[in-house]
Design an enzyme around this catalytic site. Structure first.
Site, PDB file in Angstrom:
ATOM      1  N   TRP A 158       0.811  -1.214   0.000  1.00 47.78           N
ATOM      2  CA  TRP A 158       0.000   0.000   0.000  1.00 47.78           C
ATOM      3  C   TRP A 158       0.848   1.269   0.000  1.00 47.78           C
ATOM      4  O   TRP A 158       0.300   2.352  -0.161  1.00 47.78           O
ATOM      5  CB  TRP A 158      -0.901   0.012   1.252  1.00 47.78           C
ATOM      6  CG  TRP A 158      -0.125  -0.291   2.501  1.00 47.78           C
ATOM      7  CD1 TRP A 158      -0.008  -1.518   3.106  1.00 47.78           C
ATOM      8  CD2 TRP A 158       0.687   0.606   3.255  1.00 47.78           C
ATOM      9  NE1 TRP A 158       0.835  -1.431   4.185  1.00 47.78           N
ATOM     10  CE2 TRP A 158       1.274  -0.136   4.311  1.00 47.78           C
ATOM     11  CE3 TRP A 158       0.989   1.965   3.162  1.00 47.78           C
ATOM     12  CZ2 TRP A 158       2.139   0.428   5.247  1.00 47.78           C
ATOM     13  CZ3 TRP A 158       1.854   2.522   4.089  1.00 47.78           C
ATOM     14  CH2 TRP A 158       2.414   1.763   5.120  1.00 47.78           C
ATOM     15  N   ASN A 159       2.161   1.183   0.219  1.00 48.06           N
ATOM     16  CA  ASN A 159       2.902   2.435   0.457  1.00 48.06           C
ATOM     17  C   ASN A 159       3.130   3.262  -0.810  1.00 48.06           C
ATOM     18  O   ASN A 159       3.193   4.483  -0.747  1.00 48.06           O
ATOM     19  CB  ASN A 159       4.204   2.188   1.223  1.00 48.06           C
ATOM     20  CG  ASN A 159       5.134   1.236   0.546  1.00 48.06           C
ATOM     21  OD1 ASN A 159       4.757   0.558  -0.402  1.00 48.06           O
ATOM     22  ND2 ASN A 159       6.370   1.172   1.009  1.00 48.06           N
ATOM     23  N   LYS A 182      -2.997  -8.354  -7.724  1.00 50.97           N
ATOM     24  CA  LYS A 182      -3.798  -8.043  -6.544  1.00 50.97           C
ATOM     25  C   LYS A 182      -3.145  -6.883  -5.806  1.00 50.97           C
ATOM     26  O   LYS A 182      -2.080  -7.033  -5.218  1.00 50.97           O
ATOM     27  CB  LYS A 182      -3.873  -9.242  -5.591  1.00 50.97           C
ATOM     28  CG  LYS A 182      -4.851  -8.997  -4.453  1.00 50.97           C
ATOM     29  CD  LYS A 182      -4.657  -9.899  -3.270  1.00 50.97           C
ATOM     30  CE  LYS A 182      -3.606  -9.415  -2.320  1.00 50.97           C
ATOM     31  NZ  LYS A 182      -3.865  -8.088  -1.712  1.00 50.97           N
ATOM     32  N   PRO A 183      -3.773  -5.702  -5.849  1.00 44.82           N
ATOM     33  CA  PRO A 183      -3.208  -4.590  -5.082  1.00 44.82           C
ATOM     34  C   PRO A 183      -3.472  -4.789  -3.595  1.00 44.82           C
ATOM     35  O   PRO A 183      -4.309  -5.599  -3.212  1.00 44.82           O
ATOM     36  CB  PRO A 183      -3.992  -3.378  -5.609  1.00 44.82           C
ATOM     37  CG  PRO A 183      -5.274  -3.937  -6.139  1.00 44.82           C
ATOM     38  CD  PRO A 183      -5.005  -5.350  -6.574  1.00 44.82           C
ATOM     39  N   ALA A 184      -2.750  -4.040  -2.762  1.00 47.97           N
ATOM     40  CA  ALA A 184      -2.951  -4.127  -1.316  1.00 47.97           C
ATOM     41  C   ALA A 184      -4.395  -3.761  -0.981  1.00 47.97           C
ATOM     42  O   ALA A 184      -4.999  -2.905  -1.631  1.00 47.97           O
ATOM     43  CB  ALA A 184      -1.995  -3.176  -0.608  1.00 47.97           C
ATOM     44  N   GLY A 238       6.502  -6.509  -0.503  1.00 50.58           N
ATOM     45  CA  GLY A 238       5.794  -6.528   0.777  1.00 50.58           C
ATOM     46  C   GLY A 238       6.724  -7.010   1.867  1.00 50.58           C
ATOM     47  O   GLY A 238       7.952  -6.890   1.760  1.00 50.58           O
ATOM     48  N   SER A 239       6.138  -7.571   2.893  1.00 49.51           N
ATOM     49  CA  SER A 239       6.942  -7.956   4.061  1.00 49.51           C
ATOM     50  C   SER A 239       7.732  -9.241   3.795  1.00 49.51           C
ATOM     51  O   SER A 239       7.335 -10.080   2.975  1.00 49.51           O
ATOM     52  CB  SER A 239       6.022  -8.158   5.256  1.00 49.51           C
ATOM     53  OG  SER A 239       5.111  -9.203   4.967  1.00 49.51           O
ATOM     54  N   GLU A 260      10.612  -8.325  -3.475  1.00 50.23           N
ATOM     55  CA  GLU A 260      11.195  -7.077  -2.969  1.00 50.23           C
ATOM     56  C   GLU A 260      10.610  -6.894  -1.572  1.00 50.23           C
ATOM     57  O   GLU A 260       9.453  -6.526  -1.413  1.00 50.23           O
ATOM     58  CB  GLU A 260      10.820  -5.939  -3.932  1.00 50.23           C
ATOM     59  CG  GLU A 260      11.795  -4.786  -3.854  1.00 50.23           C
ATOM     60  CD  GLU A 260      11.319  -3.726  -2.893  1.00 50.23           C
ATOM     61  OE1 GLU A 260      11.722  -3.805  -1.717  1.00 50.23           O
ATOM     62  OE2 GLU A 260      10.565  -2.844  -3.311  1.00 50.23           O
ATOM     63  N   LEU A 261      11.426  -7.217  -0.561  1.00 54.32           N
ATOM     64  CA  LEU A 261      10.898  -7.400   0.794  1.00 54.32           C
ATOM     65  C   LEU A 261      11.374  -6.295   1.739  1.00 54.32           C
ATOM     66  O   LEU A 261      11.840  -5.249   1.306  1.00 54.32           O
ATOM     67  CB  LEU A 261      11.306  -8.795   1.295  1.00 54.32           C
ATOM     68  CG  LEU A 261      10.949  -9.931   0.320  1.00 54.32           C
ATOM     69  CD1 LEU A 261      11.434 -11.269   0.830  1.00 54.32           C
ATOM     70  CD2 LEU A 261       9.456  -9.964   0.037  1.00 54.32           C
ATOM     71  N   CYS A 294      10.381   1.079   2.104  1.00 55.96           N
ATOM     72  CA  CYS A 294      11.267  -0.038   2.462  1.00 55.96           C
ATOM     73  C   CYS A 294      12.732   0.387   2.419  1.00 55.96           C
ATOM     74  O   CYS A 294      13.587  -0.290   2.971  1.00 55.96           O
ATOM     75  CB  CYS A 294      11.010  -1.232   1.560  1.00 55.96           C
ATOM     76  SG  CYS A 294      10.958  -0.788  -0.156  1.00 55.96           S
ATOM     77  N   GLU A 395      11.767  -3.030  11.270  1.00 57.17           N
ATOM     78  CA  GLU A 395      11.388  -1.831  10.501  1.00 57.17           C
ATOM     79  C   GLU A 395      10.311  -1.060  11.263  1.00 57.17           C
ATOM     80  O   GLU A 395       9.244  -1.617  11.524  1.00 57.17           O
ATOM     81  CB  GLU A 395      10.781  -2.274   9.173  1.00 57.17           C
ATOM     82  CG  GLU A 395      11.638  -2.024   7.977  1.00 57.17           C
ATOM     83  CD  GLU A 395      10.916  -2.406   6.688  1.00 57.17           C
ATOM     84  OE1 GLU A 395      11.113  -1.706   5.703  1.00 57.17           O
ATOM     85  OE2 GLU A 395      10.186  -3.412   6.656  1.00 57.17           O
TER      86      GLU A 395
HETATM   87  P1  ADP Z   1       2.313  -4.917   4.942  1.00 57.98           P
HETATM   88  O1  ADP Z   1       2.595  -5.456   6.307  1.00 57.98           O
HETATM   89  O2  ADP Z   1       3.124  -3.767   4.568  1.00 57.98           O
HETATM   90  O3  ADP Z   1       0.849  -4.746   4.657  1.00 57.98           O
HETATM   91  P2  ADP Z   1       2.308  -7.419   3.596  1.00 57.98           P
HETATM   92  O4  ADP Z   1       3.464  -8.252   3.171  1.00 57.98           O
HETATM   93  O5  ADP Z   1       1.460  -7.954   4.705  1.00 57.98           O
HETATM   94  O6  ADP Z   1       2.870  -6.005   3.930  1.00 57.98           O
HETATM   95  O7  ADP Z   1       1.352  -7.126   2.367  1.00 57.98           O
HETATM   96  C1  ADP Z   1       1.817  -6.945   1.049  1.00 57.98           C
HETATM   97  C2  ADP Z   1       0.855  -7.598   0.088  1.00 57.98           C
HETATM   98  O8  ADP Z   1       0.765  -9.002   0.412  1.00 57.98           O
HETATM   99  C3  ADP Z   1      -0.576  -7.074   0.167  1.00 57.98           C
HETATM  100  O9  ADP Z   1      -1.110  -7.067  -1.142  1.00 57.98           O
HETATM  101  C4  ADP Z   1      -1.286  -8.101   1.026  1.00 57.98           C
HETATM  102  O10 ADP Z   1      -2.669  -8.195   0.794  1.00 57.98           O
HETATM  103  C5  ADP Z   1      -0.594  -9.377   0.598  1.00 57.98           C
HETATM  104  N1  ADP Z   1      -0.666 -10.440   1.617  1.00 57.98           N
HETATM  105  C6  ADP Z   1      -0.686 -10.295   2.953  1.00 57.98           C
HETATM  106  N2  ADP Z   1      -0.738 -11.496   3.559  1.00 57.98           N
HETATM  107  C7  ADP Z   1      -0.748 -12.422   2.575  1.00 57.98           C
HETATM  108  C8  ADP Z   1      -0.779 -13.866   2.549  1.00 57.98           C
HETATM  109  N3  ADP Z   1      -0.793 -14.579   3.656  1.00 57.98           N
HETATM  110  N4  ADP Z   1      -0.757 -14.470   1.362  1.00 57.98           N
HETATM  111  C9  ADP Z   1      -0.728 -13.754   0.228  1.00 57.98           C
HETATM  112  N5  ADP Z   1      -0.691 -12.420   0.176  1.00 57.98           N
HETATM  113  C10 ADP Z   1      -0.699 -11.749   1.328  1.00 57.98           C
END
Ligand code: ADP
Length: 493
Positions: A158-159, A182-184, A238-239, A260-261, A294, A395
């Site tokens: 989402w950032n 799939k966007p956030a 994402g994370s 890209e984590l 990030c 972080e």
């Molecule tokens: P943040 O903590 O910054 O929201 P995430 O890694 O949780 O970062 O989210 C990044 C993306 O991964 C988002 O699009 C989110 O919906 C998706 N996401 C989160 N959890 C899962 C999961 N268990 N499996 C697949 N996608 C996920």
């Protein structure tokens, strides 16, 4: 406050699958909230595995024709899309600021930044050269060509609601891949608006598909792609925790992955640094998007000899930052994305102060006449930080600068590298020999040397260690979406 767009058709509240705007198969929806006020202002599909599979089928059906198009024709589409993104900068920025909270000036900057990847990959599309290899024996010809990987699933955070998705979709389409994305859950609207503009640019049905869903169904949608052999690549920002899940769960079909984590970026100020330049660099790197990036410096190491002077200069600049909603043109720090984010920042600051940190500026939530809402946090500087504090290893993802002391180059490089992450690192020095030495020893994918702003469409962005693998931007970014085919033709003698 209502959202007034010049082009109301850019506010889309449906999935985009096979060239059609559609609801989720179950009809379920979820609400999108404004992080400034917490108020819900739009609703989009809460999709599930069935919708994900429909998107995959559409992308798979569109693949042969898209892949077979001459690269120049794919490039033409990307150029038209780029022009439309740029032409609609104001609407896209408004939409993005509303769902993400960033100041409007930053949102406009992000539109230009995201669009620059689309333009870049339009130009790279026509340069995915292969090779002719001198044969070892007579009568054979060895050639190497690059081919599109296939259907790509893109999952974004989402950032940077526009830039993250643009820098995945653009190289994928340039390479000849088709995309399901799939966007956030917090920021689906910018992605849907981009799809609307792609449609307007004449993208054939099924080449780009966007599926939105709520956080509790993310695993259902993404899981469907992970298990599906038709999806040949996952590209994710994402994370690290979710990145590792994707790596495990895509093993069944051995997909290509670009991850890209998370990062835990060190920012080192040596005793011979230009302190004003270092403060400028830190302000730019740290406070963009309220520290929710990030590559945001998470640990700032300042040499003992300049610690007091640097702290003073920095404090004055941080104190002057203006906190407020995106609708206020002067705002420099918007609200954090949601309550979970502010809670984490608050916990990190409390922990740091309990463990010997000295509060220099900030250190509290803001809820006043201008920044009025639940998710604002004051830009904060904490001196005398140490490595027992949670913010040294996790972080913070917020506007908090912890200042650590150091006295020795060797020691600080070891501290900088003492993390499982390896995305960005920054250092300031005027010693050219030290520049070469330290840049080589830092274990990160990106290194800023007397510079706080690194990202560019022309440069490879990505990490090492548990910050992931794969690169976005530059000519390396196209490679992530291409596979190498070797042909050996005999009987030519
Ligand atoms: P943040 O903590 O910054 O929201 P995430 O890694 O949780 O970062 O989210 C990044 C993306 O991964 C988002 O699009 C989110 O919906 C998706 N996401 C989160 N959890 C899962 C999961 N268990 N499996 C697949 N996608 C996920």
């Amino acid at each position: 406050m209502s959202l007034t767009l010049t082009r109301t058709d850019l506010l889309k509240e449906q999935n985009f699958i096979d060239g059609q705007w559609c609801d989720s198969s179950s009809g379920a929806r979820y609400e999108v909230a404004d992080p400034a006020s917490g108020a819900q202002f739009a609703a989009v599909p809460a999709s599930c595995a069935v919708d994900a599979a429909q998107a995959t089928a559409a992308a798979q059906a569109a693949l042969p024709a898209w892949r077979a198009l001459p690269a120049r024709e794919r490039a033409r589409f990307l150029k038209r899309w780029h022009a439309l993104i740029v032409a609609n900068t104001d609407d896209l920025a408004k939409l993005m600021s509303r769902e993400q909270g960033k100041p409007l000036a930053e949102a406009r900057g992000e539109v230009a930044y995201g669009a620059s990847y689309v333009e870049w990959f339009a130009e790279e599309a026509v340069r995915s050269y292969g090779d002719v290899i001198p044969a070892q024996v007579r009568g054979k010809q060895l050639t190497v060509t690059k081919e599109a990987v296939g259907v790509v699933a893109a999952i974004t955070p989402w950032n940077f609601p526009l830039a993250m998705i643009a820098r995945k979709i653009a190289p994928a389409l340039a390479a000849g891949c088709t995309v399901v994305a799939k966007p956030a859950e917090d920021t689906p609207l910018t992605a849907l608006a981009l799809a609307r503009l792609a449609e307007e640019a004449g993208l054939p049905a099924g080449v780009l598909n966007i599926v939105t869903t709520s956080r509790d169904r993310a695993q259902d949608v993404v899981g469907a792609w992970l298990a599906d052999a038709r999806v040949r690549k996952i590209t994710f920002t994402g994370s690290t925790a979710v990145g590792k899940l994707l790596a495990c769960d895509s093993a069944g079909t051995l997909k290509r992955l670009s991850l890209e984590l998370g990062g835990n970026a060190p920012f080192i100020v040596f005793d011979d640094a230009d302190l004003d330049a270092a403060v400028d660099g830190l302000m730019a790197a740290k406070f963009r998007n309220g520290g929710q990036t990030c590559v945001s410096p998470n640990r700032v190491y300042v040499h003992d000899a300049v610690y007091a002077a640097f702290t003073q200069k920095l404090a004055a600049r941080v104190e002057a930052l203006r906190v407020g909603p995106a609708t206020w043109e002067e705002a420099q720090i918007g609200p954090m994305i949601n309550a979970r984010a502010v809670d984490k920042i608050e916990a990190h600051v409390r922990d740091a102060l309990a463990k010997g940190g000295r509060l220099v500026v900030g250190g509290k939530r803001v809820n006043d006449g201008v920044a009025s809402g639940p998710n604002y946090y004051a830009p904060t500087v904490i001196a005398e930080a140490n490595h027992d504090m949670a913010l040294a290893s996790e972080e913070t993802f917020g506007p908090v600068v912890p200042l650590f002391r150091f006295s020795d180059e060797d020691q600080v490089v070891k501290l900088a590298n003492d993390t499982p992450y390896g995305l960005a690192a920054y250092f300031y020095t005027r010693d050219i020999v030290r520049v070469a030495r330290v840049a080589e020893r830092l274990e990160t994918g990106l290194v800023g040397i007397n510079e706080g702003v690194l990202a560019s469409e022309a440069a490879p962005f990505g990490g090492v260690k548990e910050s992931g693998y794969g690169r976005e931007g530059s000519r390396y970014g196209l490679d992530d979406y291409l596979q190498t085919k070797y042909r050996c033709q005999g009987g030519l003698a």
